[in-house]
Design a protein around this motif. Structure first.
Motif, PDB file in Angstrom:
ATOM      1  N   TYR A 166     -17.365  -0.336   5.672  1.00  0.00           N
ATOM      2  CA  TYR A 166     -18.234   0.464   4.801  1.00  0.00           C
ATOM      3  C   TYR A 166     -17.397   1.112   3.700  1.00  0.00           C
ATOM      4  O   TYR A 166     -16.587   2.002   3.971  1.00  0.00           O
ATOM      5  N   PRO A 167     -17.554   0.689   2.441  1.00  0.00           N
ATOM      6  CA  PRO A 167     -16.831   1.310   1.333  1.00  0.00           C
ATOM      7  C   PRO A 167     -17.579   2.541   0.822  1.00  0.00           C
ATOM      8  O   PRO A 167     -18.808   2.578   0.820  1.00  0.00           O
ATOM      9  N   PHE A 168     -16.820   3.555   0.390  1.00  0.00           N
ATOM     10  CA  PHE A 168     -17.446   4.748  -0.167  1.00  0.00           C
ATOM     11  C   PHE A 168     -16.445   5.465  -1.063  1.00  0.00           C
ATOM     12  O   PHE A 168     -15.236   5.171  -1.047  1.00  0.00           O
ATOM     13  N   SER A 169     -16.934   6.396  -1.835  1.00  0.00           N
ATOM     14  CA  SER A 169     -16.088   7.187  -2.732  1.00  0.00           C
ATOM     15  C   SER A 169     -16.147   8.653  -2.327  1.00  0.00           C
ATOM     16  O   SER A 169     -17.197   9.164  -1.942  1.00  0.00           O
ATOM     17  N   ALA A 170     -15.005   9.326  -2.415  1.00  0.00           N
ATOM     18  CA  ALA A 170     -14.935  10.751  -2.104  1.00  0.00           C
ATOM     19  C   ALA A 170     -13.688  11.331  -2.754  1.00  0.00           C
ATOM     20  O   ALA A 170     -12.639  10.683  -2.803  1.00  0.00           O
ATOM     21  N   MET A 171     -13.810  12.551  -3.283  1.00  0.00           N
ATOM     22  CA  MET A 171     -12.692  13.267  -3.909  1.00  0.00           C
ATOM     23  C   MET A 171     -12.034  12.431  -5.013  1.00  0.00           C
ATOM     24  O   MET A 171     -10.817  12.443  -5.190  1.00  0.00           O
ATOM     25  N   GLY A 172     -12.876  11.676  -5.731  1.00  0.00           N
ATOM     26  CA  GLY A 172     -12.391  10.894  -6.855  1.00  0.00           C
ATOM     27  C   GLY A 172     -11.619   9.645  -6.489  1.00  0.00           C
ATOM     28  O   GLY A 172     -11.026   9.010  -7.367  1.00  0.00           O
ATOM     29  N   LEU A 173     -11.620   9.263  -5.206  1.00  0.00           N
ATOM     30  CA  LEU A 173     -10.897   8.080  -4.751  1.00  0.00           C
ATOM     31  C   LEU A 173     -11.832   7.119  -4.029  1.00  0.00           C
ATOM     32  O   LEU A 173     -12.865   7.526  -3.476  1.00  0.00           O
ATOM     33  N   SER A 186     -10.596  -8.141  34.650  1.00  0.00           N
ATOM     34  CA  SER A 186     -11.445  -9.239  34.188  1.00  0.00           C
ATOM     35  C   SER A 186     -11.930  -9.020  32.764  1.00  0.00           C
ATOM     36  O   SER A 186     -12.075  -9.960  31.982  1.00  0.00           O
ATOM     37  N   TYR A 187     -12.163  -7.753  32.401  1.00  0.00           N
ATOM     38  CA  TYR A 187     -12.602  -7.396  31.045  1.00  0.00           C
ATOM     39  C   TYR A 187     -11.540  -6.537  30.368  1.00  0.00           C
ATOM     40  O   TYR A 187     -10.946  -5.654  30.988  1.00  0.00           O
ATOM     41  N   GLY A 188     -11.321  -6.800  29.083  1.00  0.00           N
ATOM     42  CA  GLY A 188     -10.426  -5.973  28.297  1.00  0.00           C
ATOM     43  C   GLY A 188     -10.887  -5.922  26.854  1.00  0.00           C
ATOM     44  O   GLY A 188     -11.618  -6.808  26.400  1.00  0.00           O
ATOM     45  N   HIS A 189     -10.464  -4.887  26.132  1.00  0.00           N
ATOM     46  CA  HIS A 189     -10.899  -4.771  24.737  1.00  0.00           C
ATOM     47  C   HIS A 189      -9.916  -3.925  23.930  1.00  0.00           C
ATOM     48  O   HIS A 189      -9.083  -3.209  24.480  1.00  0.00           O
ATOM     49  N   GLN A 190     -10.063  -4.027  22.604  1.00  0.00           N
ATOM     50  CA  GLN A 190      -9.455  -3.066  21.691  1.00  0.00           C
ATOM     51  C   GLN A 190     -10.487  -2.715  20.624  1.00  0.00           C
ATOM     52  O   GLN A 190     -11.275  -3.568  20.203  1.00  0.00           O
ATOM     53  N   ILE A 191     -10.481  -1.458  20.214  1.00  0.00           N
ATOM     54  CA  ILE A 191     -11.356  -0.964  19.147  1.00  0.00           C
ATOM     55  C   ILE A 191     -10.476  -0.256  18.131  1.00  0.00           C
ATOM     56  O   ILE A 191      -9.864   0.768  18.446  1.00  0.00           O
ATOM     57  N   ILE A 192     -10.402  -0.816  16.930  1.00  0.00           N
ATOM     58  CA  ILE A 192      -9.536  -0.277  15.879  1.00  0.00           C
ATOM     59  C   ILE A 192     -10.397   0.370  14.801  1.00  0.00           C
ATOM     60  O   ILE A 192     -11.267  -0.295  14.219  1.00  0.00           O
ATOM     61  N   THR A 193     -10.167   1.630  14.544  1.00  0.00           N
ATOM     62  CA  THR A 193     -10.846   2.345  13.458  1.00  0.00           C
ATOM     63  C   THR A 193      -9.820   2.644  12.369  1.00  0.00           C
ATOM     64  O   THR A 193      -8.780   3.232  12.648  1.00  0.00           O
ATOM     65  N   THR A 194     -10.115   2.198  11.140  1.00  0.00           N
ATOM     66  CA  THR A 194      -9.158   2.319  10.041  1.00  0.00           C
ATOM     67  C   THR A 194      -9.817   2.944   8.823  1.00  0.00           C
ATOM     68  O   THR A 194     -10.914   2.535   8.426  1.00  0.00           O
ATOM     69  N   LEU A 195      -9.141   3.906   8.224  1.00  0.00           N
ATOM     70  CA  LEU A 195      -9.562   4.485   6.953  1.00  0.00           C
ATOM     71  C   LEU A 195      -8.533   4.095   5.895  1.00  0.00           C
ATOM     72  O   LEU A 195      -7.367   4.497   5.970  1.00  0.00           O
ATOM     73  N   LYS A 196      -8.976   3.320   4.917  1.00  0.00           N
ATOM     74  CA  LYS A 196      -8.110   2.884   3.821  1.00  0.00           C
ATOM     75  C   LYS A 196      -8.496   3.642   2.560  1.00  0.00           C
ATOM     76  O   LYS A 196      -9.678   3.715   2.212  1.00  0.00           O
ATOM     77  N   THR A 197      -7.517   4.210   1.879  1.00  0.00           N
ATOM     78  CA  THR A 197      -7.756   4.964   0.651  1.00  0.00           C
ATOM     79  C   THR A 197      -6.940   4.348  -0.479  1.00  0.00           C
ATOM     80  O   THR A 197      -5.714   4.234  -0.372  1.00  0.00           O
ATOM     81  N   SER A 198      -7.621   3.935  -1.548  1.00  0.00           N
ATOM     82  CA  SER A 198      -6.951   3.322  -2.692  1.00  0.00           C
ATOM     83  C   SER A 198      -6.458   4.417  -3.632  1.00  0.00           C
ATOM     84  O   SER A 198      -7.252   5.176  -4.198  1.00  0.00           O
ATOM     85  N   MET A 199      -5.153   4.486  -3.806  1.00  0.00           N
ATOM     86  CA  MET A 199      -4.561   5.457  -4.710  1.00  0.00           C
ATOM     87  C   MET A 199      -4.574   4.941  -6.151  1.00  0.00           C
ATOM     88  O   MET A 199      -4.754   5.703  -7.103  1.00  0.00           O
ATOM     89  N   THR A 200      -4.331   3.632  -6.296  1.00  0.00           N
ATOM     90  CA  THR A 200      -4.441   2.921  -7.573  1.00  0.00           C
ATOM     91  C   THR A 200      -5.088   1.578  -7.269  1.00  0.00           C
ATOM     92  O   THR A 200      -5.519   1.325  -6.124  1.00  0.00           O
ATOM     93  N   SER A 211      -3.633  -1.127  -6.873  1.00  0.00           N
ATOM     94  CA  SER A 211      -2.775  -1.916  -5.986  1.00  0.00           C
ATOM     95  C   SER A 211      -2.125  -1.109  -4.853  1.00  0.00           C
ATOM     96  O   SER A 211      -1.693  -1.679  -3.854  1.00  0.00           O
ATOM     97  N   LEU A 212      -2.071   0.214  -4.968  1.00  0.00           N
ATOM     98  CA  LEU A 212      -1.420   1.054  -3.964  1.00  0.00           C
ATOM     99  C   LEU A 212      -2.462   1.764  -3.101  1.00  0.00           C
ATOM    100  O   LEU A 212      -3.444   2.296  -3.608  1.00  0.00           O
ATOM    101  N   TYR A 213      -2.235   1.767  -1.792  1.00  0.00           N
ATOM    102  CA  TYR A 213      -3.201   2.383  -0.881  1.00  0.00           C
ATOM    103  C   TYR A 213      -2.496   2.987   0.323  1.00  0.00           C
ATOM    104  O   TYR A 213      -1.314   2.700   0.595  1.00  0.00           O
ATOM    105  N   THR A 214      -3.215   3.819   1.050  1.00  0.00           N
ATOM    106  CA  THR A 214      -2.753   4.355   2.327  1.00  0.00           C
ATOM    107  C   THR A 214      -3.748   3.963   3.414  1.00  0.00           C
ATOM    108  O   THR A 214      -4.919   3.690   3.131  1.00  0.00           O
ATOM    109  N   LYS A 215      -3.272   3.964   4.651  1.00  0.00           N
ATOM    110  CA  LYS A 215      -4.140   3.658   5.787  1.00  0.00           C
ATOM    111  C   LYS A 215      -3.858   4.628   6.936  1.00  0.00           C
ATOM    112  O   LYS A 215      -2.693   4.945   7.224  1.00  0.00           O
ATOM    113  N   LEU A 216      -4.923   5.076   7.572  1.00  0.00           N
ATOM    114  CA  LEU A 216      -4.839   5.802   8.829  1.00  0.00           C
ATOM    115  C   LEU A 216      -5.596   4.977   9.870  1.00  0.00           C
ATOM    116  O   LEU A 216      -6.701   4.502   9.598  1.00  0.00           O
ATOM    117  N   HIS A 217      -5.020   4.799  11.044  1.00  0.00           N
ATOM    118  CA  HIS A 217      -5.736   4.015  12.054  1.00  0.00           C
ATOM    119  C   HIS A 217      -5.625   4.673  13.428  1.00  0.00           C
ATOM    120  O   HIS A 217      -4.662   5.387  13.724  1.00  0.00           O
TER     121      HIS A 217
END
Length: 248
Positions: free
Chosen positions: A168-175, A201-215, A217-223
């Motif tokens: 889900y893409p969105f904009s906040a704080m001008g970024l 018998s059952y296993g999983h992974q759930i990855i939640t990532t927040l990507k913020t584009s600074m420019t 081409s440049l970005y940061t990620k929190l996961h």
């Protein structure tokens, strides 16, 4: 046969497409309970190279990730430093003009202690609800695994796999930001696969990532990742981390 496979993959990558390549440099850590319950859960730096390609036929995503590059000793509880290599390849080949795809996925994790490779083959579907994009699928799982301390091995069909990828893409704080949640589960694993790596018998992974584009081409990620009987870690746990990336 090997030459034909290489030629086919090259054709997919070089097809007219929207494509992007990126490099992430980051650091991942775990909760104290996670490290207590899983001997291979280390806090350490990582380097990740990713390529994404979207074309008329479908999409391709591939990455190679080096965890603890340079084999830093301090990152592994004072033991000898150990590099872990992880690689992922996902191909979604659109079925005619439908919203369904033939799905192939391979994930490999390997270091001096343990190796596991999972190959999925099945069907996915793409759905869009406003700005929310969802990709979900089911398929068979073929696994190969080796655990060096015991000499245990497995190679064969090991139940089923399911994936749900939401973005889900969105904009906040001008970024510009992108919030993604990626679920991957394995169901009804083979008994020998389970005993080789200490899995349920059952296993999983759930990855939640927040990507913020600074420019552009440049970005940061929190996961943050929750895993259970996954990635050569027999017990559940939480991983979290931060990265800085560059797209070119």
């Amino acid at each position: 046969m090997k030459k034909q496979l290489v030629t086919a993959l090259a054709a997919l990558v070089m097809a007219p497409a929207m494509s992007a390549t990126s490099v992430d440099l980051g650091y991942k850590a775990h909760t104290s309970d996670t490290k207590s319950d899983n001997g291979g859960a280390y806090d350490q730096p990582f380097l990740k190279l990713t390529h994404f390609n979207k074309a008329d036929w479908g999409t391709l995503l591939a990455y190679v990730k080096l965890e603890n590059p340079g084999e830093v000793k301090d990152a592994q509880h004072g033991k000898d430093g150990k590099l872990t290599v992880k690689s992922l390849l996902i191909v979604d080949k659109q079925i005619a003009d439908t919203s369904y795809n033939f799905w192939g996925q391979n994930f490999l994790v390997s270091n001096r202690t343990v190796m596991e490779d999972n190959f999925y083959l099945g069907v996915t579907t793409n759905r869009k609800y406003g700005d929310l994009f969802i990709n979900a699928g089911v398929g068979l799982n073929y696994s190969a695994a080796h655990f060096d301390p015991t000499g245990a091995n497995f190679d064969g069909i090991s139940g089923y796999a399911a994936v749900i990828n939401a973005r889900y893409p969105f904009s906040a704080m001008g970024l510009k930001h992108s919030l993604s949640v990626n679920y991957e589960g394995q169901i009804d694993r083979d008994e020998e696969h389970m005993s080789t790596l200490g899995y349920d018998s059952y296993g999983h992974q759930i990855i939640t990532t927040l990507k913020t584009s600074m420019t552009d081409s440049l970005y940061t990620k929190l996961h943050m990742t929750h895993f259970d009987s996954w990635g050569s870690a027999p017990n559940d746990g939480i991983e979290y981390g931060v990265a800085v990336g560059f797209t070119f």
